[in-house]
Scaffold this motif. Structure first.
Motif, short mmCIF file in Angstrom:
data_model
loop_
_atom_site.label_atom_id
_atom_site.label_comp_id
_atom_site.label_asym_id
_atom_site.label_seq_id
_atom_site.Cartn_x
_atom_site.Cartn_y
_atom_site.Cartn_z
N LEU A 1 0.83 -1.21 0.00
CA LEU A 1 0.00 0.00 0.00
C LEU A 1 0.86 1.26 0.00
O LEU A 1 0.63 2.19 -0.77
N LEU A 2 1.86 1.28 0.87
CA LEU A 2 2.72 2.47 0.96
C LEU A 2 3.50 2.66 -0.35
O LEU A 2 3.58 3.77 -0.88
N GLU B 1 1.42 4.04 -3.21
CA GLU B 1 1.03 5.45 -3.02
C GLU B 1 2.20 6.41 -3.17
O GLU B 1 2.03 7.52 -3.66
N VAL C 1 -11.81 -8.99 0.60
CA VAL C 1 -11.66 -7.53 0.56
C VAL C 1 -10.18 -7.14 0.59
O VAL C 1 -9.74 -6.26 -0.15
N GLU D 1 -8.81 -7.63 -2.75
CA GLU D 1 -9.23 -6.55 -3.66
C GLU D 1 -8.35 -5.31 -3.44
O GLU D 1 -7.94 -4.65 -4.41
N VAL D 2 -8.08 -4.99 -2.20
CA VAL D 2 -7.20 -3.86 -1.87
C VAL D 2 -5.81 -4.11 -2.46
O VAL D 2 -5.20 -3.21 -3.05
N SER E 1 -5.82 -3.83 -6.33
CA SER E 1 -5.94 -2.45 -6.75
C SER E 1 -4.61 -1.69 -6.56
O SER E 1 -4.23 -0.86 -7.39
#
Lengths: 194, 194
Positions: free
Chosen positions: B142-143, B146, B175, B178-179, B182
């Motif tokens: 995630l980091l 971004e 979920v 999915e995260v 993405s």
């Protein structure tokens, strides 16, 4: 990705900023300020190690969640030095606005849960919040007494000030109180506290 | 102070060193490496925000404790870069020795509890450890997606490598999967993954 998931991610990304909020106390092994994210993790570990000292029936999941969340307001409100009486004026109001702002990123259920945990921590009226506050307040005292206590010496903090601000430790557990007294004693001997 | 309390404090002081262990990935808002203590806190917060995605009956206290503890071995074993196959040789043995060494500081009850949580996390055979691992592995993805994904671009990591290493996310929750998908998609579009 649904809106609920996107909101949770927005919260997680915003929370990253806590790693850039510096506290007054230094680390044990490095001469740099501790940031609030590290402090939150270390306090969780302390609560886990001393869990048997919490009163029977204490909900430890709630304790750990409170500790993880309690300082997140500093992203907007900054870290308020514990012995700065002037900076403390309006602290609760500033931080209440901050918890509102950051939890607004979340879906309703998590927003309500996290806000409620934050206010419970602040109000210190439950077994869980008393234990969580005690651990949180004890951590910088322990680090300061072990290292050079710069956040005390730089600010002329007295042993009396520390003792007065930390009544919640006594309320939480006799063993944590003993740990606290022993750290204060050590700090006085090392002339870190006036 | 009795021996039991002194041992717990020795553990807490030793754990402070995790704040000095740097990971490959950077923060979102500052161009510096994330340290493992911060990462542990952020992962705890992520597990809290996505708690409803864990299977019914998941013991969230155990999940949070595992996340708080799982990387503490890096104090002695260092951070092993996730995509460095060579560095992974002997990782489990090095870290098993490290968990032995640090928990030896603790009284028997906490030593057994913490060691057992650590091995449960590593073995990924329980609902709690699968969820905790998924969150832990998702965080740097995630980091990276971004920010500028330096830990991927510097090391020539491919999307295939990331997907292959992260099967546990799919196992944990649709979920979270999915995260993850993405974030990978975003990283490919930004040319952060080969």
């Amino acid at each position: 990705m649904d809106e609920k998931t996107a909101r949770k991610l927005a919260f997680i990304f915003e929370a990253d900023k806590l790693k850039g909020i510096n506290r007054r106390n230094r680390l044990l092994n490095e001469n740099r300020a501790e940031n609030t994210a590290e402090h939150s993790w270390h306090s969780i570990l302390m609560a886990m190690a001393f869990a048997e000292e919490a009163p029977a029936g204490t909900d430890m999941l709630k304790v750990l969640k409170m500790i993880a969340l309690h300082d997140i307001v500093e992203i907007y409100a900054g870290d308020t030095f514990f012995y700065d009486e002037k900076a403390y004026v309006g602290k609760f109001e500033r931080e209440s606005e901050a918890i509102e702002k950051i939890t607004n990123l979340l879906p309703d259920a998590e927003k309500e849960e996290f806000k409620s945990l934050w206010f419970e921590f602040e109000n210190q009226q439950t077994t869980e919040s008393v234990f969580a506050n005690a651990v949180d307040q004890l951590m910088p005292v322990l680090l300061n007494a072990e290292n050079n206590g710069l956040s005390w010496t730089e600010n002329g903090v007295t042993a009396e000030q520390v003792r007065k601000k930390m009544k919640v430790i006594e309320k939480a557990s006799p063993v944590l109180k003993e740990v606290f007294d022993s750290a204060i004693q050590k700090a006085i001997e090392k002339k870190l506290l006036q």
